[in-house]
Scaffold this motif. Structure first.
Motif, PDB file in Angstrom:
ATOM      1  N   ARG A 136      38.388  36.216  51.795  1.00  0.00           N
ATOM      2  CA  ARG A 136      38.490  35.048  50.910  1.00  0.00           C
ATOM      3  C   ARG A 136      37.485  33.963  51.297  1.00  0.00           C
ATOM      4  NH1 ARG A 136      42.992  37.732  50.253  1.00  0.00           N
ATOM      5  NH2 ARG A 136      44.320  37.412  48.426  1.00  0.00           N
ATOM      6  N   HIS A 154      37.985  38.333  28.878  1.00  0.00           N
ATOM      7  CA  HIS A 154      38.241  37.000  29.421  1.00  0.00           C
ATOM      8  C   HIS A 154      37.371  36.738  30.647  1.00  0.00           C
ATOM      9  CE1 HIS A 154      40.416  34.250  32.188  1.00  0.00           C
ATOM     10  NE2 HIS A 154      40.604  33.551  31.083  1.00  0.00           N
ATOM     11  N   ALA A 155      37.310  37.727  31.551  1.00  0.00           N
ATOM     12  CA  ALA A 155      36.508  37.549  32.765  1.00  0.00           C
ATOM     13  C   ALA A 155      35.030  37.393  32.419  1.00  0.00           C
ATOM     14  CB  ALA A 155      36.715  38.743  33.703  1.00  0.00           C
ATOM     15  N   ALA A 157      34.477  33.964  31.066  1.00  0.00           N
ATOM     16  CA  ALA A 157      34.515  32.978  32.144  1.00  0.00           C
ATOM     17  C   ALA A 157      33.201  32.985  32.922  1.00  0.00           C
ATOM     18  CB  ALA A 157      35.687  33.267  33.076  1.00  0.00           C
ATOM     19  N   GLU A 163      50.409  32.511  40.186  1.00  0.00           N
ATOM     20  CA  GLU A 163      50.116  33.928  40.055  1.00  0.00           C
ATOM     21  C   GLU A 163      48.622  34.186  39.785  1.00  0.00           C
ATOM     22  OE1 GLU A 163      52.517  35.780  37.029  1.00  0.00           O
ATOM     23  OE2 GLU A 163      51.067  37.407  36.807  1.00  0.00           O
ATOM     24  N   ALA A 200      39.928  31.657  40.108  1.00  0.00           N
ATOM     25  CA  ALA A 200      38.904  31.038  40.961  1.00  0.00           C
ATOM     26  C   ALA A 200      37.776  32.032  41.202  1.00  0.00           C
ATOM     27  CB  ALA A 200      39.530  30.597  42.277  1.00  0.00           C
ATOM     28  N   SER A 201      38.141  33.295  41.370  1.00  0.00           N
ATOM     29  CA  SER A 201      37.136  34.319  41.640  1.00  0.00           C
ATOM     30  C   SER A 201      36.138  34.446  40.489  1.00  0.00           C
ATOM     31  CB  SER A 201      37.832  35.667  41.876  1.00  0.00           C
ATOM     32  OG  SER A 201      36.877  36.700  41.942  1.00  0.00           O
ATOM     33  N   ILE A 202      36.624  34.328  39.249  1.00  0.00           N
ATOM     34  CA  ILE A 202      35.695  34.461  38.116  1.00  0.00           C
ATOM     35  C   ILE A 202      35.166  33.101  37.673  1.00  0.00           C
ATOM     36  CG2 ILE A 202      36.686  36.626  37.287  1.00  0.00           C
ATOM     37  CD1 ILE A 202      38.202  35.082  35.175  1.00  0.00           C
ATOM     38  N   VAL A 234      45.720  40.944  39.692  1.00  0.00           N
ATOM     39  CA  VAL A 234      46.144  39.846  38.824  1.00  0.00           C
ATOM     40  C   VAL A 234      45.789  40.223  37.394  1.00  0.00           C
ATOM     41  CG1 VAL A 234      45.901  37.417  38.270  1.00  0.00           C
ATOM     42  CG2 VAL A 234      45.773  38.168  40.657  1.00  0.00           C
ATOM     43  N   MET A 235      46.807  40.501  36.603  1.00  0.00           N
ATOM     44  CA  MET A 235      46.596  40.901  35.214  1.00  0.00           C
ATOM     45  C   MET A 235      47.038  39.762  34.307  1.00  0.00           C
ATOM     46  SD  MET A 235      45.423  44.013  34.924  1.00  0.00           S
ATOM     47  CE  MET A 235      44.346  43.955  36.357  1.00  0.00           C
ATOM     48  N   HIS A 255      42.512  34.932  41.119  1.00  0.00           N
ATOM     49  CA  HIS A 255      41.645  35.664  40.192  1.00  0.00           C
ATOM     50  C   HIS A 255      40.793  34.695  39.377  1.00  0.00           C
ATOM     51  CE1 HIS A 255      40.123  38.311  37.118  1.00  0.00           C
ATOM     52  NE2 HIS A 255      40.806  37.667  36.180  1.00  0.00           N
ATOM     53  N   LEU A 286      36.872  31.596  48.114  1.00  0.00           N
ATOM     54  CA  LEU A 286      38.184  31.146  47.644  1.00  0.00           C
ATOM     55  C   LEU A 286      38.805  30.167  48.620  1.00  0.00           C
ATOM     56  CD1 LEU A 286      39.759  34.468  46.281  1.00  0.00           C
ATOM     57  CD2 LEU A 286      38.609  32.636  45.021  1.00  0.00           C
ATOM     58  N   ARG A 314      37.067  45.573  35.702  1.00  0.00           N
ATOM     59  CA  ARG A 314      36.837  44.193  35.280  1.00  0.00           C
ATOM     60  C   ARG A 314      35.832  43.523  36.218  1.00  0.00           C
ATOM     61  NH1 ARG A 314      42.224  40.711  35.082  1.00  0.00           N
ATOM     62  NH2 ARG A 314      41.996  40.889  37.339  1.00  0.00           N
ATOM     63  N   ALA A 316      32.068  39.673  43.523  1.00  0.00           N
ATOM     64  CA  ALA A 316      33.363  39.657  42.848  1.00  0.00           C
ATOM     65  C   ALA A 316      34.423  40.121  43.830  1.00  0.00           C
ATOM     66  CB  ALA A 316      33.336  40.565  41.618  1.00  0.00           C
ATOM     67  N   MET A 317      35.685  39.963  43.395  1.00  0.00           N
ATOM     68  CA  MET A 317      36.752  40.334  44.321  1.00  0.00           C
ATOM     69  C   MET A 317      37.903  41.002  43.585  1.00  0.00           C
ATOM     70  SD  MET A 317      38.377  38.192  47.435  1.00  0.00           S
ATOM     71  CE  MET A 317      39.743  38.854  48.393  1.00  0.00           C
ATOM     72  N   PHE A 353      42.004  42.189  44.287  1.00  0.00           N
ATOM     73  CA  PHE A 353      43.096  41.797  45.185  1.00  0.00           C
ATOM     74  C   PHE A 353      44.079  42.932  45.416  1.00  0.00           C
ATOM     75  CE2 PHE A 353      41.411  38.085  43.102  1.00  0.00           C
ATOM     76  CZ  PHE A 353      41.201  37.228  44.164  1.00  0.00           C
ATOM     77  N   HIS A 395      34.175  35.122  49.974  1.00  0.00           N
ATOM     78  CA  HIS A 395      34.100  35.059  48.516  1.00  0.00           C
ATOM     79  C   HIS A 395      34.148  33.619  48.001  1.00  0.00           C
ATOM     80  CE1 HIS A 395      34.245  36.534  44.486  1.00  0.00           C
ATOM     81  NE2 HIS A 395      35.506  36.208  44.265  1.00  0.00           N
ATOM     82  N   LEU A 455      36.829  30.097  37.243  1.00  0.00           N
ATOM     83  CA  LEU A 455      37.662  29.111  36.557  1.00  0.00           C
ATOM     84  C   LEU A 455      38.486  28.347  37.597  1.00  0.00           C
ATOM     85  CD1 LEU A 455      38.846  31.222  33.499  1.00  0.00           C
ATOM     86  CD2 LEU A 455      36.939  29.634  33.664  1.00  0.00           C
ATOM     87  N   LYS A 503      27.163  34.140  39.513  1.00  0.00           N
ATOM     88  CA  LYS A 503      27.752  34.603  40.760  1.00  0.00           C
ATOM     89  C   LYS A 503      27.653  36.131  40.814  1.00  0.00           C
ATOM     90  CE  LYS A 503      32.244  33.933  43.079  1.00  0.00           C
ATOM     91  NZ  LYS A 503      33.549  33.263  42.887  1.00  0.00           N
TER      92      LYS A 503
END
Lengths: 245, 289, 233
Positions: free
Chosen positions: A56, A104-105, A108, C128, C134-136, A92-93, C132, A61, A152, A85-86, A88, A59, C138, A82
């Motif tokens: 983390r 969405h990704a 973003a 939750e 933050a990773s992409i 996280v769906m 994720h 975070l 993703r 990528a990461m 987990f 990356h 946002l 960037k």
């Protein structure tokens, strides 16, 4: 593959003096290593050794309490995008379909609308997820979710992919599928950095091993060397199965 | 006073919020406004004129003649005068002469024009514990109620009816402040609520005849005392002072006043009946009323 | 029996199609739905901001918003009345005793509900999603659109709670609307008026119609969000 070689690389990633504290506990302590292009580096060690935190911190975070994480390109970006990528441990769906999760990704990450659809379809097809595209992501099985999470991440075209124990909650069949995906990504030239406490998985996949214990980097070795006989007593105990924490 | 200052402070705090909401909501509400027509006046009046149905009878006639829509807010007389004081109505149409004259004297509006009268009646349970049924002497009836401590419901809301009730206690030489007990129940609500309460508690209550006649939930209640001249109830109408509140619709408001004190309005008032009974007696020509 | 009469009155109203009655129902729905929309447009982002922001006094703000869920309608009405009165700060707008004023007052009542429930739901969802997102890329407040969109079915509950509060209240609309026949008379103020006129069966009949309308809107929203939630997982 050849296309990737042409673009500038964010690597090597150089970590030095890295520390992370929570309250008065130092959970990552003076960790330093460098990741060059290519290959699969495994961070291994017992629970609480600081593997996940180190990923983390790399990356971005988490913010280090001390030390630096430096990329060859500013913060691991190229032309503002960037390139790491990461994935987990528990994927996280978003509460959307598999396809919408991917779109969405991509949105973003600033990918243009037209290119999003193309990249999404490419990723779905690449990893055999096309039939699942319209399924609500959260209703898919754990293995399907993790495959989607990797697809993703892949669609974002990372040069480096961090993975935090991606198979620890999966059954052996799903684990094998994930490992095949990772081997394929490695073959594409994506640099993989994965935390795991599964020794067998490390043996199957690793090119290089970083062994952490109690927040410190104890051993940094090529995989064959490490598995042939670790230099440190902690790693030897871990391999022997005596060291659980 | 504590309440007023605190309310103002709270208001200021919500000001920004209110403004934001206003900016957001002007659109959705617009259709309702457009549909209601452009030319209208706002009249602050009393519950008796609204609840009795008088306005339902008068306003269509006025609108047919002038094209002016009249929006009536029914409040107690005191509250209606306050609405006029704040400039939130163009015309005030109420029934408490002393309060109306104070309103005019303070420069909030006027001149006051007498319009009509109706009368109050003393309502009570048919069992009549105070034994006043059939009397024409309201003062004697109130004295009997007070002496026997029979339950009595008071509006207690500064309305015209409430002020008339207080004046009647005075006429009966009863000092409420000194003699009131649990038998005297102030509810702080409108005429209908007072009648509902009296019905529920088998209590006496002073009502205007119009509201009583159109009231549906009578239960065991009946008129016990009526016909005393002291029970007459005069209505007056006033334009809110446009010098004080420049947005007041002077011409249209004055048109309504002129119509209601003129021959057409007066006839329309006299024509209004419920169950064959005339409710209001037009007397605009009686300048002393 | 008064109750039986009330049901007769209610069905008479529904089947009769009296234009004055339909206008009252129409205005009630218009005012309440507008107020809920206003509160949603303001409250959803504010609730999400409150969920993600960290600042001194945040706890106090959350307690305040939660407490304001119990703001008495009469007080909300009084505040808006004092604001909009010709003698008040926003008097020149001439909005007192208009449907617009009623929308403002009801929006004020609904807003704390929307903010409080949105804050809670968004905070849970963010716990939750945070890593994720933050990773992409946002991070911080840029997560809000995703959180609101993914929480939309749960947030429908917040909106419904607000709708219930607005459609049931009489204190605020009576004060700022004035219960003007054909202009600002809603279901609830009509109920209050008929009660004061002693026509209790008609009053209860109107109440029954109001309850049926609320029931219908709740059923539709619940059904829609269940179907949607099943689809979205």
């Amino acid at each position: 593959m050849s296309g990737m070689r042409d673009t500038p690389s964010v690597l090597p990633l150089t970590v030095s003096g890295l520390a992370f504290e929570a309250g008065d506990r130092r959970l990552v302590d003076d960790v330093g290593f460098s990741i060059a292009r290519g290959g699969l580096t495994v961070l291994i060690g017992p629970n609480g050794s600081g593997k996940s935190l180190t990923l983390r911190l790399c990356h971005g975070l988490l913010t280090p309490s001390a030390g630096t994480v430096s990329w060859a390109a500013e913060r691991g970006t190229i032309a503002g995008v960037k390139r790491h990528a990461m994935v987990f441990q528990k994927p996280v769906m978003l509460r959307r379909s598999a396809r919408a999760n991917m779109l969405h990704a991509l949105a973003a990450a600033g990918v243009t609308r037209g290119e999003r659809a193309a990249r999404c379809e490419e990723a779905l097809a690449r990893f055999g997820l096309g039939v699942l595209a319209e399924r609500p992501a959260r209703l898919m099985s754990g293995g399907e979710q993790q495959r989607l999470a990797i697809a993703r991440a892949w669609s974002l075209r990372p040069q480096v992919l961090f993975l935090d124990e991606p198979t620890s909650q999966l059954d052996p069949g799903a684990t094998r599928q994930i490992e095949e995906m990772l081997a394929a990504l490695r073959g594409e030239g994506i640099t993989l950095v994965m935390a795991t406490h599964d020794m067998g998985q490390a043996r199957r996949l690793a090119d290089r091993v970083l062994f952490l214990h109690r927040g410190r980097l104890v051993e940094d070795a090529e995989a064959p060397t490490f598995f042939a006989g670790p230099a440190s007593p902690e790693a030897r105990a871990f391999i022997a199965g005596d060291l659980v924490w | 006073m504590l309440t007023k200052r605190h309310l103002l402070a709270a208001t200021t705090a919500f000001l920004a919020l209110g403004a934001a909401a206003l900016a957001q909501d002007s659109r959705p509400a617009a259709p309702a406004q457009a549909q209601a027509g452009a030319r209208f006046i706002t009249v602050a009046s009393t519950t008796s004129t609204v609840d009795s149905g008088l306005f339902n009878h008068l306003l269509p006639l006025f609108r047919a003649k002038t094209g002016i829509e009249v929006r009536v807010i029914s409040q107690g007389t005191g509250q209606a005068l306050d609405t006029g004081r704040r400039g939130d109505a163009d015309v005030v149409f109420v029934h408490a002469r002393a309060a109306e004259e104070r309103f005019v004297a303070e420069g909030f509006g006027g001149p006051r024009r007498p319009v009509m009268y109706n009368d109050f009646v003393l309502i009570g349970p048919k069992s009549d514990p105070a034994g006043i049924k059939g009397s024409r002497d309201i003062a004697a009836a109130l004295t009997a109620i007070q002496t026997k401590a029979a339950p009595f419901v008071s509006r207690g809301d500064r309305s015209g009816t409430h002020q008339a009730e207080l004046a009647l206690w005075q006429a009966a030489r009863i000092d409420l402040a000194a003699t009131r007990g649990t038998w005297y129940r102030e509810i702080g609500q409108g005429m209908g609520a007072a009648l509902n309460t009296a019905g529920g508690m088998n209590a006496y209550v002073l009502s205007d005849r119009a509201t009583w006649l159109s009231f549906r939930n009578r239960g065991d209640l009946d008129i016990l005392v009526e016909g005393d001249r002291r029970l007459f109830n005069q209505y007056g109408i006033m334009l809110v002072n446009p010098q004080r509140h420049p947005h007041v619709k002077q011409a249209d408001g004055q048109a309504f006043i002129d119509w209601i004190v003129g021959p057409e309005g007066q006839k329309a008032i006299a024509d209004y009946q419920i169950n064959g009974q005339q409710l209001f007696f037009a007397n605009a020509s009686d300048t002393g009323a | 029996m008064d109750i039986a009469q009330s049901f007769t009155a209610a069905f008479g109203l529904i089947l009769g199609g009296d234009p004055a009655f339909l206008a009252i129902v129409g205005l009630s729905l218009t005012v309440t739905l507008s107020a809920v929309s206003v509160a949603a447009v303001i409250g959803l982002p504010l609730g999400a901001l409150l969920a993600l922001a960290r600042f001194p006094g945040r706890g106090a703000v959350i307690v305040l918003v939660n407490a304001l869920m119990g703001l008495p309608p009469v007080v909300a009405g009084l505040l808006v009345f004092l604001l909009l009165s010709r003698s008040g700060p926003l008097g020149p707008l001439g909005l007192l005793f208009t449907p617009t004023a009623m929308v403002v007052a009801q929006a004020l009542l609904v807003l704390p509900i929307v903010i409080a429930i949105t804050r809670q739901l968004t905070e849970d969802l963010h716990a939750e999603y945070r890593e994720h997102l933050a990773s992409i890329g946002l991070t911080g407040f840029r997560a809000i659109p995703t959180l609101l969109w993914d929480g939309r079915f749960a947030l429908a509950t917040a909106i419904l709670a607000g709708f219930g509060r607005a459609s049931a209240e009489v204190g605020a609309v009576l004060i700022v609307g004035g219960n003007i026949a054909g202009y600002t008379r809603t279901m609830t103020t009509a109920i209050a008026l008929e009660t004061s006129k002693g026509d209790l069966p008609l009053a209860l009949g109107l109440g029954i119609v109001l309850i049926l309308l609320t029931l219908a809107i709740n059923a539709v929203t619940y059904g829609a969000s269940r179907v949607g939630a099943r689809f979205a997982g």
